[in-house]
Design a protein around this motif. Structure first.
Motif, mmCIF file in Angstrom:
data_model
loop_
_atom_site.group_PDB
_atom_site.id
_atom_site.type_symbol
_atom_site.label_atom_id
_atom_site.label_comp_id
_atom_site.label_asym_id
_atom_site.label_seq_id
_atom_site.Cartn_x
_atom_site.Cartn_y
_atom_site.Cartn_z
ATOM 1 N N LEU A 14 -8.215 -2.913 -1.769
ATOM 2 C CA LEU A 14 -7.254 -2.229 -1.175
ATOM 3 C C LEU A 14 -7.213 -0.855 -2.010
ATOM 4 O O LEU A 14 -6.719 -0.854 -3.198
ATOM 5 C CB LEU A 14 -6.194 -2.696 -0.769
ATOM 6 C CG LEU A 14 -4.612 -1.849 -0.371
ATOM 7 C CD1 LEU A 14 -5.287 -1.628 1.136
ATOM 8 C CD2 LEU A 14 -3.499 -2.960 -0.348
ATOM 9 N N ASP A 15 -7.331 0.514 -1.232
ATOM 10 C CA ASP A 15 -7.229 1.748 -2.065
ATOM 11 C C ASP A 15 -5.907 2.325 -1.729
ATOM 12 O O ASP A 15 -5.587 3.094 -2.623
ATOM 13 C CB ASP A 15 -8.452 2.472 -1.715
ATOM 14 C CG ASP A 15 -9.956 2.025 -2.484
ATOM 15 O OD1 ASP A 15 -9.671 1.311 -3.539
ATOM 16 O OD2 ASP A 15 -10.790 2.478 -2.050
ATOM 17 N N VAL A 16 -5.618 2.520 -0.369
ATOM 18 C CA VAL A 16 -4.613 3.186 0.015
ATOM 19 C C VAL A 16 -3.816 2.276 0.941
ATOM 20 O O VAL A 16 -4.303 1.627 1.899
ATOM 21 C CB VAL A 16 -5.048 4.510 0.906
ATOM 22 C CG1 VAL A 16 -3.699 5.419 1.089
ATOM 23 C CG2 VAL A 16 -5.875 5.349 -0.132
ATOM 24 N N VAL A 17 -2.505 2.509 0.956
ATOM 25 C CA VAL A 17 -1.470 1.544 1.805
ATOM 26 C C VAL A 17 -0.294 2.552 2.084
ATOM 27 O O VAL A 17 0.158 3.399 1.288
ATOM 28 C CB VAL A 17 -0.950 0.272 0.951
ATOM 29 C CG1 VAL A 17 -0.175 0.580 -0.126
ATOM 30 C CG2 VAL A 17 -0.611 -0.596 1.974
ATOM 31 N N MET A 18 0.395 2.145 3.186
ATOM 32 C CA MET A 18 1.687 2.833 3.601
ATOM 33 C C MET A 18 2.825 1.877 3.593
ATOM 34 O O MET A 18 2.718 0.783 4.285
ATOM 35 C CB MET A 18 1.410 3.335 5.089
ATOM 36 C CG MET A 18 2.798 4.384 5.371
ATOM 37 S SD MET A 18 2.546 5.051 7.018
ATOM 38 C CE MET A 18 2.701 3.632 7.835
ATOM 39 N N TYR A 159 10.739 -1.378 7.507
ATOM 40 C CA TYR A 159 10.033 -1.872 6.375
ATOM 41 C C TYR A 159 8.803 -2.629 6.473
ATOM 42 O O TYR A 159 8.083 -2.695 5.558
ATOM 43 C CB TYR A 159 11.060 -1.964 5.313
ATOM 44 C CG TYR A 159 11.685 -3.533 5.190
ATOM 45 C CD1 TYR A 159 10.942 -4.593 4.580
ATOM 46 C CD2 TYR A 159 12.736 -3.661 5.895
ATOM 47 C CE1 TYR A 159 11.568 -5.728 4.487
ATOM 48 C CE2 TYR A 159 13.396 -4.967 5.633
ATOM 49 C CZ TYR A 159 12.766 -5.978 5.074
ATOM 50 O OH TYR A 159 13.393 -7.234 5.090
ATOM 51 N N PHE A 160 8.776 -3.164 7.710
ATOM 52 C CA PHE A 160 7.468 -3.811 8.013
ATOM 53 C C PHE A 160 6.450 -2.993 8.770
ATOM 54 O O PHE A 160 6.078 -2.862 10.027
ATOM 55 C CB PHE A 160 7.870 -4.996 8.969
ATOM 56 C CG PHE A 160 9.000 -5.767 8.249
ATOM 57 C CD1 PHE A 160 8.518 -6.449 7.054
ATOM 58 C CD2 PHE A 160 10.022 -6.389 8.932
ATOM 59 C CE1 PHE A 160 9.372 -7.578 6.500
ATOM 60 C CE2 PHE A 160 11.166 -7.106 8.334
ATOM 61 C CZ PHE A 160 10.643 -7.931 7.256
ATOM 62 N N SER A 403 3.453 -3.931 4.732
ATOM 63 C CA SER A 403 2.103 -2.966 4.020
ATOM 64 C C SER A 403 1.225 -2.589 5.409
ATOM 65 O O SER A 403 0.849 -3.468 6.229
ATOM 66 C CB SER A 403 1.326 -3.588 3.290
ATOM 67 O OG SER A 403 0.768 -5.010 3.420
ATOM 68 N N MET A 404 0.809 -1.332 5.568
ATOM 69 C CA MET A 404 -0.066 -1.051 6.392
ATOM 70 C C MET A 404 -1.330 -0.357 5.502
ATOM 71 O O MET A 404 -1.246 0.487 5.190
ATOM 72 C CB MET A 404 0.391 0.102 7.377
ATOM 73 C CG MET A 404 -0.534 0.606 8.431
ATOM 74 S SD MET A 404 -0.202 1.773 9.285
ATOM 75 C CE MET A 404 -1.955 2.193 10.488
#
Length: 411
Positions: A14-18, A159-160, A403-404
């Protein structure tokens, strides 16, 4: 150069998450409002924020760039200027039940008087009637609506971040969500994709937008490989939407060749596929035993495209065999929640014991409260990173729900 959205597996590094840090919205409601807002309890905000910060810090410590939904929305609106801000607010008010009229204009004046940051925070937190020096005289509604304390409901489920949109390959689905309490949420993602400098005009594919009929939510969408997606037929996702997104992925030559539709029980404890089933390694999955029938049976449909371009749907009930065939595996390890103990499994399932977030092959983030399931994962060779969970878990969602992923490394 990697696109700003690139996800071809559940387990690639995982490099980038929202994320969305919990704000006033998670406690700006009363017990009577909980069914309407899809909550079972009211989290204690200061602790929920500390727990969420612990979650974000755990991701950063493992090399993940963390972006925040609320900040991205503000940056997108500011990039578009006052005209975009006004049109975004008009759409939000329309979807909140105020397409026109006096209340629409009063709320519009109130919210546009704020900075962009304050406006976004307020939309998320909700607008109470007692905030405005205004009493509607022509409101034709039931007495209980006249006494209802909000003009705009809070959005405590924000937050989901997994659910309003889901990253798939070099694109995403922006979802038409099931219940009114959550349907406005995906407007935030549409605004980001269309106007934020990091995402706009970057060649991203919107495989399915929020205006398409048929309900679908990101917790039901799992990218198992660069050619296979699993989608839950659940309380929150319809068979119609699954067939639609499969057709679009095939027509647009996305690279995905199979969609596995997996039917799970329609109830609040198992609202999405990822609350009962997640991929955590090349050949390992968590599974809540309560979704499987005798002999590990569960209704599963494999959707492919035939030579004429039509959908082909094949029904099977052996989930393990379906996964082995789809992923080209000789065998795989289905790890039961709570070690398969019926009491422990149901208890830890309620607190998202199966809702694991893989941040690399065999490395997962889990809630610390699910200590039996976490120990079982370790016994199966997984590296388990536990995060705090006493208040976050009250929302009925775990690390994957919160997390997205936007960018993962290819396997």
């Amino acid at each position: 150069m990697t696109k700003p959205i690139h996800v071809t597996s559940e387990i690639g590094k995982l490099d980038v998450v929202m994320l969305k840090r919990p704000g006033a919205e998670v406690e700006n409601f009363t017990p009577e409002m909980m069914p309407r807002l899809l909550f079972d309890d009211i989290p204690y905000l200061p602790i929920a924020q500390k727990e969420h910060d612990n979650f974000a810090d755990t991701l950063r410590e493992n090399g993940v760039e963390v972006l925040y939904l609320e900040k991205l929305v503000v940056e997108a609106l500011d990039a578009g200027g006052s005209e975009l801000k006004a049109s975004f607010l008009d759409q939000m008010l329309t979807e909140s039940g105020y397409a026109a009229g006096v209340i629409h204009h009063v709320l519009e004046d109130y919210l546009l008087s704020m900075t962009t940051t304050d406006m976004v925070v307020k939309l998320m937190a909700g607008v109470r009637k007692n905030e405005l020096d205004f009493v509607p005289q022509d409101l034709v509604s039931a007495a209980e609506e006249q006494n209802y304390p909000f003009f705009l409901d809070p959005m405590p489920n924000l937050y989901f971040t997994r659910d309003p949109a889901a990253s798939i390959g070099d694109g995403l689905s922006i979802n038409h969500m099931t219940f009114p309490a959550r349907q406005r949420e995906s407007l935030f993602m549409t605004t980001i994709i269309e106007h934020h400098p990091r995402f706009a005009n970057q060649g991203l594919n919107v495989w399915r937008d929020r205006n398409q009929p048929g309900r679908i939510e990101g917790g039901d969408e799992l990218v198992l490989s660069n050619t296979v997606i699993a989608i839950g037929v659940s309380e929150r996702t319809s068979a119609q939407a699954i067939e639609d997104i499969a057709r679009r992925l095939f027509e647009k030559q996305s690279g995905f060749e199979k969609v596995l539709a997996i039917r799970i029980p329609h109830n609040h404890a198992m609202m999405h596929l990822d609350t009962v089933f997640t991929m955590i390694n090349h050949d390992q999955f968590t599974v809540h035993p309560g979704i499987l029938g005798e002999g590990g049976q569960i209704d599963t449909w494999t959707i492919t495209e035939d030579s004429s371009g039509d959908l082909r749907v094949d029904h099977q009930t052996d989930l393990k065999q379906v996964l082995k065939d789809a992923l080209g595996l000789d065998d795989l390890d289905l790890i039961p929640t709570g070690g398969g103990d019926p009491i422990i499994a149901d208890r830890e399932q309620w607190n998202d014991g199966s809702n694991t977030l893989a941040i690399a092959p065999g490395v997962v983030v889990t809630y610390n409260r699910n200590y039996v399931s976490n120990q079982v994962l370790r016994e199966h060779g997984l590296k388990v990173l536990e995060v705090l969970s006493s208040e976050l878990s009250r929302g009925r969602g775990g690390p994957r729900c919160m997390s997205m992923p936007l960018v993962r490394e290819d396997l």
